[in-house]
Design a protein around this motif. Structure first.
Motif, PDB file in Angstrom:
ATOM      1  N   LYS A   1      11.481 -47.151 -14.704  1.00 43.24           N
ATOM      2  CA  LYS A   1      10.580 -46.620 -13.651  1.00 43.24           C
ATOM      3  C   LYS A   1       9.194 -47.049 -13.751  1.00 43.24           C
ATOM      4  CE  LYS A   1      13.213 -42.127 -13.372  1.00 43.24           C
ATOM      5  NZ  LYS A   1      13.154 -40.911 -13.728  1.00 43.24           N
ATOM      6  N   ALA A   2       8.670 -47.408 -14.789  1.00 42.71           N
ATOM      7  CA  ALA A   2       7.271 -47.891 -15.078  1.00 42.71           C
ATOM      8  C   ALA A   2       7.362 -49.306 -14.383  1.00 42.71           C
ATOM      9  CB  ALA A   2       6.692 -47.933 -16.432  1.00 42.71           C
ATOM     10  N   PHE A   3       8.418 -50.054 -14.576  1.00 42.08           N
ATOM     11  CA  PHE A   3       8.646 -51.507 -14.111  1.00 42.08           C
ATOM     12  C   PHE A   3       8.657 -51.308 -12.568  1.00 42.08           C
ATOM     13  CE2 PHE A   3      11.589 -54.708 -12.432  1.00 42.08           C
ATOM     14  CZ  PHE A   3      10.941 -55.771 -12.782  1.00 42.08           C
ATOM     15  N   VAL A   4       9.689 -50.811 -11.913  1.00 47.41           N
ATOM     16  CA  VAL A   4       9.620 -50.701 -10.446  1.00 47.41           C
ATOM     17  C   VAL A   4       8.334 -50.013  -9.946  1.00 47.41           C
ATOM     18  CG1 VAL A   4      11.033 -49.353  -8.686  1.00 47.41           C
ATOM     19  CG2 VAL A   4      12.157 -50.190 -10.756  1.00 47.41           C
ATOM     20  N   ALA A   5       7.750 -49.051 -10.457  1.00 51.50           N
ATOM     21  CA  ALA A   5       6.203 -48.738  -9.769  1.00 51.50           C
ATOM     22  C   ALA A   5       5.292 -49.801  -9.949  1.00 51.50           C
ATOM     23  CB  ALA A   5       5.787 -47.590 -10.756  1.00 51.50           C
ATOM     24  N   GLY A   6       5.423 -50.837 -10.790  1.00 51.11           N
ATOM     25  CA  GLY A   6       4.418 -51.960 -10.967  1.00 51.11           C
ATOM     26  C   GLY A   6       4.982 -52.810 -10.083  1.00 51.11           C
ATOM     27  N   VAL A   7       6.087 -53.116  -9.683  1.00 53.95           N
ATOM     28  CA  VAL A   7       6.540 -53.971  -8.760  1.00 53.95           C
ATOM     29  C   VAL A   7       5.963 -53.571  -7.341  1.00 53.95           C
ATOM     30  CG1 VAL A   7       8.399 -55.092  -7.386  1.00 53.95           C
ATOM     31  CG2 VAL A   7       8.462 -54.865  -9.880  1.00 53.95           C
ATOM     32  N   LYS A   8       6.301 -52.218  -7.060  1.00 55.99           N
ATOM     33  CA  LYS A   8       5.904 -51.603  -5.789  1.00 55.99           C
ATOM     34  C   LYS A   8       4.584 -51.604  -5.594  1.00 55.99           C
ATOM     35  CE  LYS A   8       9.891 -48.539  -5.269  1.00 55.99           C
ATOM     36  NZ  LYS A   8      10.361 -47.136  -5.145  1.00 55.99           N
ATOM     37  N   ALA A   9       3.748 -51.593  -6.678  1.00 56.16           N
ATOM     38  CA  ALA A   9       1.976 -51.514  -6.688  1.00 56.16           C
ATOM     39  C   ALA A   9       1.443 -53.117  -6.490  1.00 56.16           C
ATOM     40  CB  ALA A   9       1.598 -50.995  -7.682  1.00 56.16           C
ATOM     41  N   GLY A  10       2.519 -53.976  -6.732  1.00 56.54           N
ATOM     42  CA  GLY A  10       1.895 -55.542  -6.514  1.00 56.54           C
ATOM     43  C   GLY A  10       1.441 -56.081  -7.888  1.00 56.54           C
ATOM     44  N   GLU A  11       1.727 -55.378  -9.015  1.00 52.36           N
ATOM     45  CA  GLU A  11       1.196 -55.820 -10.180  1.00 52.36           C
ATOM     46  C   GLU A  11       1.666 -57.353 -10.692  1.00 52.36           C
ATOM     47  OE1 GLU A  11       1.740 -52.891 -13.166  1.00 52.36           O
ATOM     48  OE2 GLU A  11       1.002 -51.357 -11.958  1.00 52.36           O
ATOM     49  N   PHE A  12       2.866 -57.560 -10.000  1.00 50.78           N
ATOM     50  CA  PHE A  12       3.499 -58.873 -10.469  1.00 50.78           C
ATOM     51  C   PHE A  12       3.476 -60.180  -9.254  1.00 50.78           C
ATOM     52  CE2 PHE A  12       5.742 -55.524 -12.682  1.00 50.78           C
ATOM     53  CZ  PHE A  12       5.277 -55.579 -13.856  1.00 50.78           C
ATOM     54  N   ASP A  13       2.460 -59.896  -8.441  1.00 53.68           N
ATOM     55  CA  ASP A  13       2.414 -60.808  -7.323  1.00 53.68           C
ATOM     56  C   ASP A  13       1.752 -61.979  -7.859  1.00 53.68           C
ATOM     57  OD1 ASP A  13       3.567 -59.119  -5.655  1.00 53.68           O
ATOM     58  OD2 ASP A  13       1.927 -58.583  -4.261  1.00 53.68           O
ATOM     59  N   ILE A  14       2.125 -63.072  -7.718  1.00 53.46           N
ATOM     60  CA  ILE A  14       1.347 -64.396  -7.708  1.00 53.46           C
ATOM     61  C   ILE A  14       0.465 -64.793  -7.003  1.00 53.46           C
ATOM     62  CG2 ILE A  14       1.673 -66.877  -8.261  1.00 53.46           C
ATOM     63  CD1 ILE A  14       4.650 -66.181  -8.896  1.00 53.46           C
TER      64      ILE A  14
END
Length: 65
Positions: free
Chosen positions: A52-65
């Motif tokens: 859930k923390a990973f998915v939340a990070g993806v949705k928040a754009g934390e992994f955007d390049i």
């Protein structure tokens, strides 16, 4: 995005190509992840809260390049 259901519950994103993909499946207490090129090798298992923390990070754009 759509997902393609693989045998044994493995899910592959439609964004992946046929030869280079990470697959996942829900298991009791969490999510398992594997390399689709090596399906017989070890998987990585995440708890529900880790996933859930990973998915939340993806949705928040934390992994955007």
């Amino acid at each position: 995005m759509t997902v393609h259901q693989e045998p044994a519950g493995w899910v592959k994103s439609s964004f992946s190509n046929q030869h280079n993909c990470v697959e996942f499946r829900c298991v009791e207490g969490g999510v398992e992840v594997r390399n689709s090129k090596r399906p017989d090798e070890a998987t990585i298992r995440y708890t529900d809260s880790e996933w859930k923390a990973f998915v939340a990070g993806v949705k928040a754009g934390e992994f955007d390049i």
